[in-house]
Design an enzyme around this catalytic site. Structure first.
Site, mmCIF file in Angstrom:
data_model
loop_
_atom_site.group_PDB
_atom_site.id
_atom_site.type_symbol
_atom_site.label_atom_id
_atom_site.label_comp_id
_atom_site.label_asym_id
_atom_site.label_seq_id
_atom_site.Cartn_x
_atom_site.Cartn_y
_atom_site.Cartn_z
ATOM 1 N N ARG A 1 -26.235 -59.396 16.637
ATOM 2 C CA ARG A 1 -26.173 -58.978 15.228
ATOM 3 C C ARG A 1 -24.851 -58.286 14.939
ATOM 4 N NH1 ARG A 1 -31.644 -58.780 16.630
ATOM 5 N NH2 ARG A 1 -32.699 -60.465 15.529
ATOM 6 N N ASP B 1 -28.788 -64.826 19.249
ATOM 7 C CA ASP B 1 -29.877 -64.670 18.287
ATOM 8 C C ASP B 1 -29.530 -65.482 17.046
ATOM 9 O OD1 ASP B 1 -32.133 -63.504 16.749
ATOM 10 O OD2 ASP B 1 -32.183 -62.089 18.409
ATOM 11 N N HIS C 1 -35.713 -67.402 17.345
ATOM 12 C CA HIS C 1 -34.447 -66.654 17.279
ATOM 13 C C HIS C 1 -33.277 -67.500 17.778
ATOM 14 C CE1 HIS C 1 -35.764 -62.790 15.780
ATOM 15 N NE2 HIS C 1 -36.763 -62.773 16.627
ATOM 16 N N GLU D 1 -41.477 -63.679 18.406
ATOM 17 C CA GLU D 1 -41.287 -64.028 16.999
ATOM 18 C C GLU D 1 -40.889 -65.494 16.777
ATOM 19 O OE1 GLU D 1 -40.150 -59.623 15.319
ATOM 20 O OE2 GLU D 1 -38.467 -60.880 15.916
ATOM 21 N N TYR E 1 -37.693 -47.957 20.611
ATOM 22 C CA TYR E 1 -36.714 -48.741 19.836
ATOM 23 C C TYR E 1 -35.724 -47.786 19.170
ATOM 24 C CZ TYR E 1 -38.382 -53.533 20.267
ATOM 25 O OH TYR E 1 -38.687 -54.784 20.740
ATOM 26 N N ASP F 1 -33.097 -48.319 17.355
ATOM 27 C CA ASP F 1 -32.475 -48.655 16.073
ATOM 28 C C ASP F 1 -33.256 -48.037 14.920
ATOM 29 O OD1 ASP F 1 -34.214 -50.558 17.327
ATOM 30 O OD2 ASP F 1 -33.966 -51.908 15.627
ATOM 31 N N TRP G 1 -31.344 -52.551 18.876
ATOM 32 C CA TRP G 1 -31.071 -53.742 18.067
ATOM 33 C C TRP G 1 -30.043 -53.356 17.017
ATOM 34 C CZ3 TRP G 1 -33.093 -57.957 20.160
ATOM 35 C CH2 TRP G 1 -34.203 -57.825 20.983
ATOM 36 N N THR G 2 -29.144 -54.283 16.687
ATOM 37 C CA THR G 2 -27.976 -53.852 15.917
ATOM 38 C C THR G 2 -27.859 -54.467 14.520
ATOM 39 O OG1 THR G 2 -26.640 -55.542 17.016
ATOM 40 C CG2 THR G 2 -26.622 -53.350 17.990
ATOM 41 N N GLU G 3 -28.974 -54.894 13.931
ATOM 42 C CA GLU G 3 -28.885 -55.410 12.555
ATOM 43 C C GLU G 3 -28.193 -54.396 11.637
ATOM 44 O OE1 GLU G 3 -31.614 -55.594 14.401
ATOM 45 O OE2 GLU G 3 -32.806 -57.378 13.927
#
Ligand SMILES: [Zn+2]
Length: 483
Positions: free
Chosen positions: A96, A125, A191, A255, A348, A350, A387-389
């Site tokens: 991301r 991803d 993904h 997912e 998590y 993030d 996670w880096t969204e």
């Protein structure tokens, strides 16, 4: 008396007296009765002695001594220390948003200090493929670059790039010197927008689509009916296995909405040919073929907990339990399977401190309530993902990860009886200067455990940003074909 060491030392006996210690004059004794990661230290008037089976235990002893030394005069003592779990991991999402090699090395340096032994690297991803591939060059030409609306950097025309094989080898070597293994993750069958936008023939519909530019769950997954999909997966995993010497490879499995599979002739044919009962079982079939291939190469396979939904997953697969309301991971461990605890609500990083305060992360019990005595033995360890969204730069990443990442590292090392939050905070405060010295600025102490009102505000604010209507729909109706 408290020794300023993170993770907390599991057993210390004080023998009276104190001295300054000289790390250059440490004596070493090899002792085969120690476990690979265990070590002993004797500090007395004559100096310091380290005892371990081999280099790994010795490395951890030296990491302990580096921290003790900062106390000045050190109390004489006999230390016997060993980790609670053999797997102590942190995960970085470089899809991301990417981090530079130097930034990743800073994390590895800190991780080594806190006795982590796994760096799980999420290198592909929906928003970008990040590993150089010679076999599949379009993964880099197309799959590594996305348009810049959404969460891309708005001032650039395209966001992206990838790590060259030399850069990856450099990181793997840097980790090896610190007894950290790098677990690469190639997420499949979901993904995979970066893959199917590079090679559209690998999806059910075979149409060209662009990389995603927002977070979420997306429907264009790998087709489980086409043989060329398996050829691609085996081919890319060959390349991955060659580059990453680690015994583990992570194959994702999270997912993966099945709308395309429900309406794909080839996927439906596969279900018939293999006498499967559902699209969920088709994912089990998909995973099992990949697992069998990797096992034939001597690898052990990790997958996210959704992989258990098929009911037919190979029992050797190690399950990463991140969100499992049906407690399938615990049942799996109770039946002899291995699991790693990465709980969404606690580990998590993030998510804002308002949602996941430091205390909540630290006090989470990795031995889950529904585990029986056999199941407890199946807990291989803990891991904390970032996670880096919504994490565009290194400064924000450090703020989010530190100090919560250290809390997970400590819980991976100490016995449950030795976990003590008040004591942890004292030692943590003492180690903040070290972090700053290596270029990591942690969240200020006022941020660690915000008051309730702040917690509610920040949690709502984050959810508003993170939950798009499309991803809510894909989560609620994963098998519905509506476009
Ligand atoms: Zn298909």
């Amino acid at each position: 008396m408290i020794l300023n060491v993170i993770p907390r030392i599991n057993k210390v006996d004080y023998t009276g007296g104190e001295s300054y210690i000289d790390l250059a004059a440490v004596k070493y004794t090899a002792d085969d009765s120690y476990g690979d990661e265990a070590y002993g230290i004797v500090i007395n008037a004559e100096g310091v002695e380290v005892i371990s089976k081999g280099e790994k235990g010795k490395f951890y002893a030296m990491k302990t001594l580096e921290q003790i030394k900062n106390m000045g005069k050190v109390p004489h003592c006999v230390i016997k220390d060993a980790p609670e779990f053999p797997y102590r991991g942190f995960m970085i999402d470089s899809s991301r948003h990417m981090q530079s090699v130097d930034e990743i090395k800073k994390y590895i340096e800190a991780a080594a200090r806190y006795k982590f032994n796994i760096f799980h690297w999420h290198i592909c991803d929906d928003q970008g493929w990040r590993m150089e591939s010679e076999k599949y060059p379009l993964l880099n030409e197309k799959g590594s670059w996305r348009d810049c609306h959404g969460f891309g950097s708005p001032n650039m025309e395209k966001y992206g790039g990838y790590y060259t094989k030399d850069e990856i080898r450099d990181i793997v070597n840097f980790c090896e010197e610190r007894f950290i293994e790098v677990v690469p993750e190639i997420d499949m069958p979901g993904h995979v927008t970066a893959i199917v936008s590079s090679y559209p023939e690998l999806s059910c519909r075979g149409v060209q689509i662009p990389l995603e530019t927002t977070g979420g769950i997306f429907k264009n997954i790998l087709c489980a009916g086409k043989e060329e999909v398996f050829d691609f997966c085996f081919g890319i995993l060959d390349e991955v296995a060659e580059l990453f010497p680690c015994k583990y490879i992570h194959i994702g499995g999270d997912e993966a909405p099945k709308a395309r599979w429900c309406n794909c002739e080839k996927c439906q044919q596969r279900i018939k040919d293999e006498h499967l009962n559902s699209v969920e079982e088709l994912q089990g079939y998909f995973a099992n073929r990949i697992i069998a291939y990797l096992k034939s190469k001597g690898k052990e396979v990790l997958a996210w907990n959704e992989s258990l939904n098929s009911g037919i997953l190979d029992g050797d697969c190690i399950i990463c339990d991140w969100m499992d309301r049906a407690h399938k991971s615990e049942a799996y461990a109770n039946q002899g399977g291995k699991i790693i605890i990465e709980d969404f609500y606690h580990y998590y990083l993030d998510y804002p401190y308002g949602m996941t305060p430091l205390k909540k992360t630290y006090t989470y019990e990795p031995y889950l309530k529904k585990l029986d005595s056999k199941g407890r033995k199946g807990v291989l360890g803990v891991e904390t993902p970032i996670w880096t969204e919504y994490i565009e730069d290194f400064g924000k990443m450090c703020y989010m990860c530190f100090p919560r990442m250290i809390a997970v590292g400590e819980r991976g090392w100490v016995t449950p009886e030795n976990a003590n939050y008040a004591d942890f905070k004292i030692r943590l405060r003492n180690d903040i200067p070290y972090l700053k010295e290596i270029g990591i600025t942690p969240a200020d102490e006022r941020e660690w455990d915000p008051p309730l009102k702040v917690r509610i505000d920040r949690t709502l604010g984050h959810l508003k940003k993170a939950l798009s209507p499309a991803s809510i729909k894909a989560t609620l109706f994963p098998n519905r074909e509506d476009d």
